[in-house]
Structure formats: C-alpha cells, structure tokens
Design an enzyme around this catalytic site. Structure first.
Site, PDB file in Angstrom:
ATOM      1  N   PHE A   1     -27.178  30.689 -38.058  1.00  0.00           N
ATOM      2  CA  PHE A   1     -26.468  31.850 -38.603  1.00  0.00           C
ATOM      3  C   PHE A   1     -25.455  31.463 -39.676  1.00  0.00           C
ATOM      4  CE2 PHE A   1     -27.701  35.835 -36.569  1.00  0.00           C
ATOM      5  CZ  PHE A   1     -28.750  35.325 -35.847  1.00  0.00           C
ATOM      6  N   LEU A   2     -25.862  30.507 -40.488  1.00  0.00           N
ATOM      7  CA  LEU A   2     -25.037  30.136 -41.637  1.00  0.00           C
ATOM      8  C   LEU A   2     -25.803  30.347 -42.938  1.00  0.00           C
ATOM      9  CD1 LEU A   2     -23.179  26.886 -40.427  1.00  0.00           C
ATOM     10  CD2 LEU A   2     -22.300  29.225 -40.560  1.00  0.00           C
TER      11      LEU A   2
ATOM     12  N   CYS B   1     -28.993  46.315 -34.571  1.00  0.00           N
ATOM     13  CA  CYS B   1     -27.938  45.880 -33.642  1.00  0.00           C
ATOM     14  C   CYS B   1     -26.605  45.561 -34.314  1.00  0.00           C
ATOM     15  CB  CYS B   1     -28.413  44.651 -32.875  1.00  0.00           C
ATOM     16  SG  CYS B   1     -29.675  45.071 -31.669  1.00  0.00           S
TER      17      CYS B   1
ATOM     18  N   LYS C   1     -22.256  41.304 -24.313  1.00  0.00           N
ATOM     19  CA  LYS C   1     -23.244  41.772 -25.293  1.00  0.00           C
ATOM     20  C   LYS C   1     -22.577  42.060 -26.645  1.00  0.00           C
ATOM     21  CE  LYS C   1     -26.711  43.768 -27.292  1.00  0.00           C
ATOM     22  NZ  LYS C   1     -27.914  43.115 -27.708  1.00  0.00           N
TER      23      LYS C   1
HETATM   24  C1  UDX Z   1     -29.822  40.579 -33.277  1.00  0.00           C
HETATM   25  C2  UDX Z   1     -29.386  39.460 -32.321  1.00  0.00           C
HETATM   26  O1  UDX Z   1     -29.761  38.196 -32.865  1.00  0.00           O
HETATM   27  C3  UDX Z   1     -29.979  39.664 -30.946  1.00  0.00           C
HETATM   28  O2  UDX Z   1     -29.490  38.681 -30.060  1.00  0.00           O
HETATM   29  C4  UDX Z   1     -29.560  41.055 -30.485  1.00  0.00           C
HETATM   30  O3  UDX Z   1     -29.989  41.329 -29.205  1.00  0.00           O
HETATM   31  C5  UDX Z   1     -30.072  42.102 -31.443  1.00  0.00           C
HETATM   32  O4  UDX Z   1     -29.521  41.834 -32.727  1.00  0.00           O
HETATM   33  P1  UDX Z   1     -31.945  41.104 -34.797  1.00  0.00           P
HETATM   34  O5  UDX Z   1     -31.187  42.314 -35.251  1.00  0.00           O
HETATM   35  O6  UDX Z   1     -33.370  41.250 -34.437  1.00  0.00           O
HETATM   36  O7  UDX Z   1     -31.220  40.434 -33.517  1.00  0.00           O
HETATM   37  O8  UDX Z   1     -31.888  40.056 -35.997  1.00  0.00           O
HETATM   38  P2  UDX Z   1     -31.236  38.656 -36.329  1.00  0.00           P
HETATM   39  O9  UDX Z   1     -32.331  37.674 -36.474  1.00  0.00           O
HETATM   40  O10 UDX Z   1     -30.128  38.309 -35.425  1.00  0.00           O
HETATM   41  O11 UDX Z   1     -30.669  38.970 -37.794  1.00  0.00           O
HETATM   42  C6  UDX Z   1     -29.795  40.075 -38.024  1.00  0.00           C
HETATM   43  C7  UDX Z   1     -29.456  40.194 -39.490  1.00  0.00           C
HETATM   44  O12 UDX Z   1     -28.619  39.135 -39.891  1.00  0.00           O
HETATM   45  C8  UDX Z   1     -30.657  40.168 -40.441  1.00  0.00           C
HETATM   46  O13 UDX Z   1     -30.487  41.163 -41.430  1.00  0.00           O
HETATM   47  C9  UDX Z   1     -30.619  38.779 -41.033  1.00  0.00           C
HETATM   48  O14 UDX Z   1     -31.177  38.743 -42.318  1.00  0.00           O
HETATM   49  C10 UDX Z   1     -29.123  38.538 -41.081  1.00  0.00           C
HETATM   50  N1  UDX Z   1     -28.770  37.114 -41.059  1.00  0.00           N
HETATM   51  C11 UDX Z   1     -29.054  36.335 -39.976  1.00  0.00           C
HETATM   52  C12 UDX Z   1     -28.095  36.539 -42.137  1.00  0.00           C
HETATM   53  O15 UDX Z   1     -27.811  37.228 -43.129  1.00  0.00           O
HETATM   54  N2  UDX Z   1     -27.763  35.222 -42.090  1.00  0.00           N
HETATM   55  C13 UDX Z   1     -28.024  34.431 -41.027  1.00  0.00           C
HETATM   56  O16 UDX Z   1     -27.675  33.247 -41.055  1.00  0.00           O
HETATM   57  C14 UDX Z   1     -28.709  35.009 -39.934  1.00  0.00           C
END
Ligand code: UDX
Length: 433
Positions: free
Chosen positions: A249-250, A260, A204
């Site tokens: 995630f890029l 989280c 996790k």
């Molecule tokens: C995350 C994980 O994805 C999930 O698997 C875990 O269980 C809980 O945490 P979440 O917090 O809901 O989920 O959001 P996520 O969609 O992962 O985005 C997290 C943050 O990263 C956001 O603020 C988003 O804007 C940012 N982000 C995401 C980026 O800045 N760039 C990206 O390419 C992707």
C-alpha cells in the site's frame, strides 16, 4: 460441520457462502432479489470475481450450497448460525445507512423459532451490535447470540483472501458464541482475534482507515517528490523495506476508490464527530484522496491551453484492475472534469460495468480510444495497458502526445523513447518544477 445461513448475496455474502460451503459447511444463501437467486441456482455468478464461477460450480455440485428467497419461509431457511451480509451504503451525511441491516435483524428477531447465533458480516459502525442487541434481538422469543465478524476481502482477490486471511476477527459477549463462529474457520489455520463486539467493529474501520492513510501519506510524499525532484519509486522502496512500515500500500497515484475505503473513512469520520471527537488525521486522508484525482486534469490543462480542442483517452474505468466495479472510481471524477475543460473524451476499460459518462464516449478497444487523442490518462493499471504496444499508440495519436500515468504503472523510459511526454505522480516527468 455447521448449518449456516447467509443473508445477502452481494459481494461479501456470496464469497462467504461459497467459501464456507467449500470448507464443508451446509450453507443456504438467501436474497430478496429473485433474479439473482435464479442466476445462482443456474450456477452463474452475478458478480465478476476471479475463481468464483469455478467455486460456485464445485460447491453446487457437492450439494453443500443452496439458494433461496425469503418468500420460501424463514423458518425453513435458518441454520444455527446466520450471517448478515447486506449492504450498508453511504447516506447523504456520510454515515453508513443501516436500513437493510435493521430490516434483516427485525425479521430474524420476529421469525426465529430456534436459538441462533447471528453474525454481522456487513460493515457497521461501532456501537451497532450493542444497539441491535438491546433494541431488536432482546425481544425475540428465542435466545439470539450476537457476533461481529468483519471481512477483509479485496475485490479481485476475495477468494484467496478468504482462505489466506491474515486474521479472523470475532467480537462477542458470549464465549460459546465466539467459539462457534471461530470453529467455522478452523481449517484455515489463521490467527483468531476474539474481542468484545465494539472492538471487533472498530477493527474493521481502523484497518480500512489505516490503509487509506498509508495511501494518502505516500501520495503526499509523491507530490512532494514532484516539487523537489525526488523519485517516489525509490522513496517507497526505501521506506517500505523497514519492516515497521512494510512495502504494501505504498503505490502512489490518483488515490483510492472502491466500495470500502471512501465509504468507510467517511463513516468513521462521522462516528468520531458524533461521539464528540475531531479525527483531524482522517479528515486529511479523505481530503488528500479527493485532491489526488484532480492531478491529471490540472496537469493536462496546464500542458494544453487549448485542451478544449483536443481529445483525451481515459484508460480504465473500474476502481482497480481485476474487478468490473466502478464504485467511487477516480475515473468517474476525472471524466466530467475533462469534459468541463472542453476536451473530447473517449474511455476504454476491458470489463468495467455500465456507467454514466455524460458526453464522453465509451469505446470497445484501446486503439479507438487513443485514435486522434492528444493525451492518454491511465486511471486503472490493467495488464493490457502495461503491455500495450505504445509505439503503435503513438502513431495513432497527435503530435507530442502526453501520457499521464495515474497509477505509476508504465515504463517511463519506453514511453519517452516511443515519443511521449510522460507525466506521473512523484516520478520524473514533464510536469515537474
Ligand atoms: C479494500 C480492503 O483492502 C479490504 O481489506 C476491505 O475489506 C475492502 O476494501 P478493495 O476495495 O477491494 O479492498 O481494494 P484494495 O485492493 O484495498 O484497493 C483499494 C483502492 O486503493 C484501489 O482504488 C487501489 O487502486 C488503491 N490503492 C491501493 C492505491 O492507490 N495504492 C496502493 O498502494 C494500494
């Protein structure tokens, strides 16, 4: 089908309860919050999540989900499998605060009258399961099997993620207990990874740390693009097509927020330190993320030496679209910094929850936020902002207004031709050089 109890009806517990009921299990969701339980019994969700209201209505109507408070007597409430899904907030030193988890574990050990499989859904640091087993569950009068079953749900996509999960991770010492939990998810057809408890707990944290690393990495590359004149959109596409890297995630921007990533990366760093290991890479990931959210303020202050006489619109308060959650949202750091620079700040978000904004005002429409503003900072890439009539926005704003696109989500050409000075993170724009 199994009889399941879920303790905690926060984000994780409620989704878990409703989805397990939907695939056919008998579920009791328990929470100490009387008002929440009353709301849920009336079919109303205390959280905003796409599709949750419908699924709640459907499962309540099917009779497979009920809601209760512990005052109704624990012995009545335990199924054969008990999920623990209470909060593990961050404590002052960065560690996860396990007081809710410990309290629930103690009450299970005290009150259980038949053998139970206790499944940890809350995010707990590696080692927690072993400690709970040795110090709490070993004292119970009945056999308690302990299983770690972390969640990987994204807010805003949680139900879809539950059904279409890339994997189910189950950590257990007893094979029979692992199989009992795996059987709950058998209809999903997802790969199941069965490990020992500490490895499941680590999966996790490692997942969230890796995804956070990917974001901080692309943000560093984007910052470099700004220095050398490259375009992060092309760079991200170019590297993401390599299957070993992957295109998810890029998205560069002002960094990650939410309930989280910030909490779990700090907690993992804390655990590493506690175990005598210096996790330097993770420390840098956290530092880069903290720095990234300063960018809009740095660039606006540079562009407007008289920022203290100007109004700035902050578009978006939630940490990402499709959620009302503002926890660790970059906007909440950006607003006080803008205020500190003397700017007047108006914030707009279509659905974000209540939040303390100091001297900044929160307005009801995007147009009110933009009216008379010299700059707009896009902090959350809501569709409403992507689709905005930027020519209309331009007409409301002062001369030569700036849009700082903190999520690299807007159409640069359209904004420039509407008369804006465009700034973003790693994209061609005014702030480079
Ligand atoms: C995350 C994980 O994805 C999930 O698997 C875990 O269980 C809980 O945490 P979440 O917090 O809901 O989920 O959001 P996520 O969609 O992962 O985005 C997290 C943050 O990263 C956001 O603020 C988003 O804007 C940012 N982000 C995401 C980026 O800045 N760039 C990206 O390419 C992707």
């Amino acid at each position: 089908m199994a009889r399941v109890t879920v303790i905690g009806t926060g984000y994780v517990g409620l989704i878990q309860g409703v989805c397990l009921a939907d695939v056919g299990h008998d579920v009791i969701c328990v929470d100490t919050d009387v008002e929440k339980i009353a709301m849920l019994r009336a079919g109303r969700s205390p959280i905003f999540e796409r599709g949750l209201d419908d699924l709640l209505a459907k499962t309540i109507a099917s009779g497979r989900i009920t809601f209760a408070t512990p005052s109704e007597g624990w012995s009545q409430l335990y199924g054969d499998i008990v999920f623990v899904a209470v909060g593990t907030p961050q404590s002052d030193n960065g560690a996860a605060d396990l007081s809710f988890v410990r309290a629930v574990a103690a009450s299970i050990a005290q009150e259980a009258t038949h053998p139970l499989t206790v499944v940890m859904k809350s995010t707990v640091p590696p080692g927690t399961g072993a400690t709970l087993c040795a110090r709490v569950f070993a004292d119970a009068d009945v056999r308690i099997d302990y299983v770690s079953n972390p969640e990987f749900l994204r807010e805003g996509h949680a139900i879809q993620d539950w059904y279409e999960t890339d994997r189910v991770v189950i950590g257990a010492d007893a094979t029979a207990a692992a199989e009992r939990v795996a059987a709950l998810y058998s209809s999903l057809g997802s790969p199941v990874v069965i490990t020992d408890v500490a490895s499941a707990e680590t999966i996790k944290y490692a997942s969230n740390a890796f995804l956070s690393t990917k974001i901080s990495f692309i943000n560093e590359i984007a910052n470099l693009c700004d220095c050398i004149g490259a375009d992060i959109d092309d760079v991200a596409r170019g590297i993401g097509l390599d299957k070993r890297i992957g295109s998810h995630f890029l998205n560069a921007g002002i960094g990650y927020g939410g309930s989280c990533f910030p909490k779990d990366t700090r907690a993992l760093d804390f655990i590493a330190t506690l175990n005598g290991y210096d996790f330097d890479l993770l420390k840098s990931v956290i530092d880069v993320n903290n720095r990234q959210r300063l960018l809009p303020v740095i660039h606006l202050a540079k562009a407007f030496p008289d920022l203290h006489r100007r109004k700035v619109a902050v578009l978006g308060l939630s940490f990402k679209p499709h959620t009302d959650d503002v926890r660790e949202s970059p906007a909440l750091d950006i607003v006080p910094l803008l205020l500190q620079e003397g700017a007047r700040v108006a914030c707009y978000d279509p659905i974000a929850g209540n939040v303390e904004l100091g001297a900044a005002v929160r307005v009801d429409t995007v147009w009110e936020a933009l009216d008379g503003a010299s700059a707009a900072v896009l902090t959350t890439e809501w569709q409403e902002f992507r689709d905005l009539d930027w020519s209309r926005a331009r007409a409301l704003m002062t001369d030569e207004p700036i849009v700082f696109d903190g999520r690299n989500a807007l159409d640069r050409e359209a904004l420039v031709s509407a008369g804006f000075r465009y700034m973003a993170v790693g994209r061609p724009g005014e702030h480079r050089g």
